[in-house]
Scaffold this motif. Sequence first.
Motif, PDB file in Angstrom:
ATOM      1  N   TRP A   1       1.081  -1.350  -0.064  1.00  0.00           N
ATOM      2  CA  TRP A   1      -0.201  -0.135  -0.244  1.00  0.00           C
ATOM      3  C   TRP A   1       1.268   0.893  -0.298  1.00  0.00           C
ATOM      4  O   TRP A   1       0.319   2.184  -0.194  1.00  0.00           O
ATOM      5  N   LEU A   2       2.112   0.823   0.475  1.00  0.00           N
ATOM      6  CA  LEU A   2       2.460   2.459   0.507  1.00  0.00           C
ATOM      7  C   LEU A   2       3.041   3.145  -0.336  1.00  0.00           C
ATOM      8  O   LEU A   2       2.901   4.570  -0.857  1.00  0.00           O
ATOM      9  N   PRO A   3       3.531   2.689  -2.109  1.00  0.00           N
ATOM     10  CA  PRO A   3       3.839   2.993  -3.585  1.00  0.00           C
ATOM     11  C   PRO A   3       2.174   4.231  -3.478  1.00  0.00           C
ATOM     12  O   PRO A   3       2.208   4.880  -4.260  1.00  0.00           O
ATOM     13  N   ILE A   4       1.103   2.561  -3.160  1.00  0.00           N
ATOM     14  CA  ILE A   4       0.409   3.561  -4.265  1.00  0.00           C
ATOM     15  C   ILE A   4      -0.410   4.289  -3.434  1.00  0.00           C
ATOM     16  O   ILE A   4      -0.528   6.158  -3.759  1.00  0.00           O
ATOM     17  N   ILE A   5       0.233   5.133  -1.968  1.00  0.00           N
ATOM     18  CA  ILE A   5      -0.276   6.081  -1.209  1.00  0.00           C
ATOM     19  C   ILE A   5       0.143   6.825  -1.518  1.00  0.00           C
ATOM     20  O   ILE A   5       0.807   8.552  -2.291  1.00  0.00           O
ATOM     21  N   SER A   6       2.079   6.866  -1.640  1.00  0.00           N
ATOM     22  CA  SER A   6       2.728   7.548  -2.661  1.00  0.00           C
ATOM     23  C   SER A   6       1.771   8.266  -3.604  1.00  0.00           C
ATOM     24  O   SER A   6       2.695   9.546  -4.355  1.00  0.00           O
ATOM     25  N   TYR A   7       2.053   7.681  -4.789  1.00  0.00           N
ATOM     26  CA  TYR A   7       1.413   8.109  -6.256  1.00  0.00           C
ATOM     27  C   TYR A   7       0.225   9.194  -6.050  1.00  0.00           C
ATOM     28  O   TYR A   7       0.354   9.595  -6.543  1.00  0.00           O
ATOM     29  N   CYS A   8      -0.630   8.799  -5.049  1.00  0.00           N
ATOM     30  CA  CYS A   8      -1.595   9.560  -4.957  1.00  0.00           C
ATOM     31  C   CYS A   8      -1.352  11.142  -4.270  1.00  0.00           C
ATOM     32  O   CYS A   8      -2.079  11.990  -4.330  1.00  0.00           O
ATOM     33  N   ALA A   9      -0.166  10.742  -3.326  1.00  0.00           N
ATOM     34  CA  ALA A   9       0.034  12.041  -2.356  1.00  0.00           C
ATOM     35  C   ALA A   9       0.533  12.977  -4.188  1.00  0.00           C
ATOM     36  O   ALA A   9       0.523  13.964  -3.302  1.00  0.00           O
ATOM     37  N   TYR A  10       1.459  12.255  -4.546  1.00  0.00           N
ATOM     38  CA  TYR A  10       2.406  12.716  -5.697  1.00  0.00           C
ATOM     39  C   TYR A  10       1.078  12.497  -6.631  1.00  0.00           C
ATOM     40  O   TYR A  10       1.383  14.817  -6.840  1.00  0.00           O
TER      41      TYR A  10
ATOM     42  N   PRO B   1      -4.264  -8.207  -0.067  1.00  0.00           N
ATOM     43  CA  PRO B   1      -4.343  -7.305  -0.860  1.00  0.00           C
ATOM     44  C   PRO B   1      -5.337  -7.396  -1.275  1.00  0.00           C
ATOM     45  O   PRO B   1      -5.843  -6.201  -2.487  1.00  0.00           O
ATOM     46  N   ALA B   2      -6.219  -8.021  -2.224  1.00  0.00           N
ATOM     47  CA  ALA B   2      -6.846  -8.650  -3.254  1.00  0.00           C
ATOM     48  C   ALA B   2      -7.995  -8.303  -2.611  1.00  0.00           C
ATOM     49  O   ALA B   2      -9.180  -6.980  -3.295  1.00  0.00           O
ATOM     50  N   LEU B   3      -8.291  -8.378  -1.566  1.00  0.00           N
ATOM     51  CA  LEU B   3      -9.703  -7.923  -0.564  1.00  0.00           C
ATOM     52  C   LEU B   3      -9.472  -6.085   0.357  1.00  0.00           C
ATOM     53  O   LEU B   3     -10.786  -5.699  -0.315  1.00  0.00           O
ATOM     54  N   GLY B   4      -8.823  -6.112  -0.019  1.00  0.00           N
ATOM     55  CA  GLY B   4      -8.388  -4.780   0.331  1.00  0.00           C
ATOM     56  C   GLY B   4      -9.050  -3.842  -0.959  1.00  0.00           C
ATOM     57  O   GLY B   4      -8.650  -2.565  -0.573  1.00  0.00           O
ATOM     58  N   PHE B   5      -8.224  -4.103  -2.033  1.00  0.00           N
ATOM     59  CA  PHE B   5      -8.025  -3.513  -3.142  1.00  0.00           C
ATOM     60  C   PHE B   5      -9.797  -3.356  -3.257  1.00  0.00           C
ATOM     61  O   PHE B   5     -10.323  -2.182  -3.935  1.00  0.00           O
ATOM     62  N   THR B   6     -10.100  -4.729  -3.354  1.00  0.00           N
ATOM     63  CA  THR B   6     -12.233  -4.159  -3.909  1.00  0.00           C
ATOM     64  C   THR B   6     -12.947  -3.355  -2.623  1.00  0.00           C
ATOM     65  O   THR B   6     -13.723  -2.945  -3.552  1.00  0.00           O
ATOM     66  N   LEU B   7     -12.001  -3.486  -2.075  1.00  0.00           N
ATOM     67  CA  LEU B   7     -12.840  -2.393  -0.950  1.00  0.00           C
ATOM     68  C   LEU B   7     -12.542  -1.218  -0.758  1.00  0.00           C
ATOM     69  O   LEU B   7     -13.228   0.398  -0.326  1.00  0.00           O
TER      70      LEU B   7
ATOM     71  N   GLY C   1      -4.630  10.428   2.870  1.00  0.00           N
ATOM     72  CA  GLY C   1      -4.696  10.006   3.793  1.00  0.00           C
ATOM     73  C   GLY C   1      -4.917   9.383   4.839  1.00  0.00           C
ATOM     74  O   GLY C   1      -4.692   7.863   5.408  1.00  0.00           O
ATOM     75  N   SER C   2      -6.365   8.824   3.840  1.00  0.00           N
ATOM     76  CA  SER C   2      -7.416   7.623   4.541  1.00  0.00           C
ATOM     77  C   SER C   2      -6.930   6.209   4.221  1.00  0.00           C
ATOM     78  O   SER C   2      -6.731   4.997   5.091  1.00  0.00           O
ATOM     79  N   MET C   3      -6.033   5.803   3.117  1.00  0.00           N
ATOM     80  CA  MET C   3      -5.303   4.606   3.195  1.00  0.00           C
ATOM     81  C   MET C   3      -4.383   4.793   4.244  1.00  0.00           C
ATOM     82  O   MET C   3      -3.822   3.278   4.438  1.00  0.00           O
ATOM     83  N   LEU C   4      -3.241   5.997   4.207  1.00  0.00           N
ATOM     84  CA  LEU C   4      -2.728   5.370   5.557  1.00  0.00           C
ATOM     85  C   LEU C   4      -3.010   5.461   7.118  1.00  0.00           C
ATOM     86  O   LEU C   4      -2.688   4.243   7.721  1.00  0.00           O
ATOM     87  N   GLY C   5      -4.358   5.380   7.014  1.00  0.00           N
ATOM     88  CA  GLY C   5      -4.949   5.370   8.086  1.00  0.00           C
ATOM     89  C   GLY C   5      -5.985   3.610   7.652  1.00  0.00           C
ATOM     90  O   GLY C   5      -5.329   3.046   8.708  1.00  0.00           O
ATOM     91  N   PHE C   6      -5.762   3.094   6.816  1.00  0.00           N
ATOM     92  CA  PHE C   6      -6.150   1.710   6.851  1.00  0.00           C
ATOM     93  C   PHE C   6      -4.656   0.846   7.172  1.00  0.00           C
ATOM     94  O   PHE C   6      -4.930   0.146   8.094  1.00  0.00           O
ATOM     95  N   VAL C   7      -3.372   1.847   6.485  1.00  0.00           N
ATOM     96  CA  VAL C   7      -2.306   0.878   6.388  1.00  0.00           C
ATOM     97  C   VAL C   7      -1.526   0.709   8.131  1.00  0.00           C
ATOM     98  O   VAL C   7      -1.438  -0.366   8.622  1.00  0.00           O
ATOM     99  N   LEU C   8      -2.081   1.776   9.369  1.00  0.00           N
ATOM    100  CA  LEU C   8      -2.154   1.984  10.810  1.00  0.00           C
ATOM    101  C   LEU C   8      -3.036   0.751  10.909  1.00  0.00           C
ATOM    102  O   LEU C   8      -2.570   0.302  12.454  1.00  0.00           O
ATOM    103  N   TYR C   9      -4.004   0.960  10.388  1.00  0.00           N
ATOM    104  CA  TYR C   9      -5.102   0.538  11.203  1.00  0.00           C
ATOM    105  C   TYR C   9      -5.214  -1.057  11.270  1.00  0.00           C
ATOM    106  O   TYR C   9      -4.958  -1.999  12.024  1.00  0.00           O
ATOM    107  N   ASP C  10      -4.632  -1.813  10.191  1.00  0.00           N
ATOM    108  CA  ASP C  10      -3.993  -2.977  10.019  1.00  0.00           C
ATOM    109  C   ASP C  10      -2.888  -3.336  10.864  1.00  0.00           C
ATOM    110  O   ASP C  10      -2.933  -4.454  11.121  1.00  0.00           O
TER     111      ASP C  10
END
Length: 340
Positions: free
Chosen positions: A172-181, A252-258, A281-290
């Motif tokens: 998830w961190l690469p995806i979060i980085s792309y969204c932020a960029y 990841p497959a389920l996480g991406f689907t949601l 921000g929300s994706m980072l929240g998900f990572v921290l939650y997991d």
Amino acid sequence: MALKVFSRDEVAAHHTAKSLWVTVNNKVYDISHFIFDHPGGEEILLQFGGRDITKVLQDPSEHVHSDAAYDMLEPFYIGELEAPTGGKGKSKGKAKASSDDSDTGVESSKVETFIDITKPMLRQVWVSNWNKEYYLKMVHIPRHAHNSAPIFGHPMLEIFSLTPWWVIPLFWLPIISYCAYDALQTVEPTRFLALFGVGLFNWTLIEYGLHRFLFHMEDLLPDHRIALTVHFLLHGIHHYLPMDRMRLVMPPALGFTLAYPIWSLYVYSFPNGIGQAMTSGSMLGFVLYDMVHYYIHHGRPYGSHLKEMKTYHLDHHYKNANLGFGITSKFWDIVFNTLL
């Protein structure tokens, strides 16, 4: 098979992480394979290794254990403790989990056959003729498996059901980085940080909503084997085997689907980089939650908040699955009156 009777000295000799025995109501249990999966941590078990824990299980200053805890003990039963008079005389009879333990006032319930964790579990749910009431009752009685129990049975499929905790940040961190960029191409940094914070806060509500209204949609769950099978795959297996290290974070497959519908809602509702900023921000929240979810199941929390949330979440598993939906905080449980 003859019933084994152990002396107190024999039990007391097994008090290490390699071999740990305890007694409860004169029944002897070898919990060596359970020690590192104990929800309260291994330290407390080592403290009472080789000793009687009948009163400890009911001690409010330690932790009053639920009926599920007694059920989880039964697979580790190995015999009886010798009579108080000494010697290896005849036991009063084999331990019966359904007997009334009058000295503690606790009536232990016999472990009822539900899903055999040594065989592929999904097929067992699919071919069963359980009704919804029975399924929900049984799936919320925690069990323990030393290793991850099979879901599908086929090795290639089984791989996709097992997720080490480190996969979550790696994916998830690469995806979060792309969204932020992407957001920073049109949103100034100060505004980005504010929107990022909004997205992070939004996650706390999403976390609560998913847990309560998707993973625990028992009231709306149809009484049909398809619905019960989907429920088992989505969240039932986690309540059935809550200490399975390989199924504590979201694949990841389920996480991406949601995540995709949430991303779409952000981006199409708030264009020009605003949605992307909040998404990150929300994706980072998900990572921290997991990560927190894994940590409070198997970590040794530091700080009062994480220690409190560990107890709170494990009470959700072992006491009342219909309350206490917050993982990282109790905030929305307080707001929506679902506080444990």
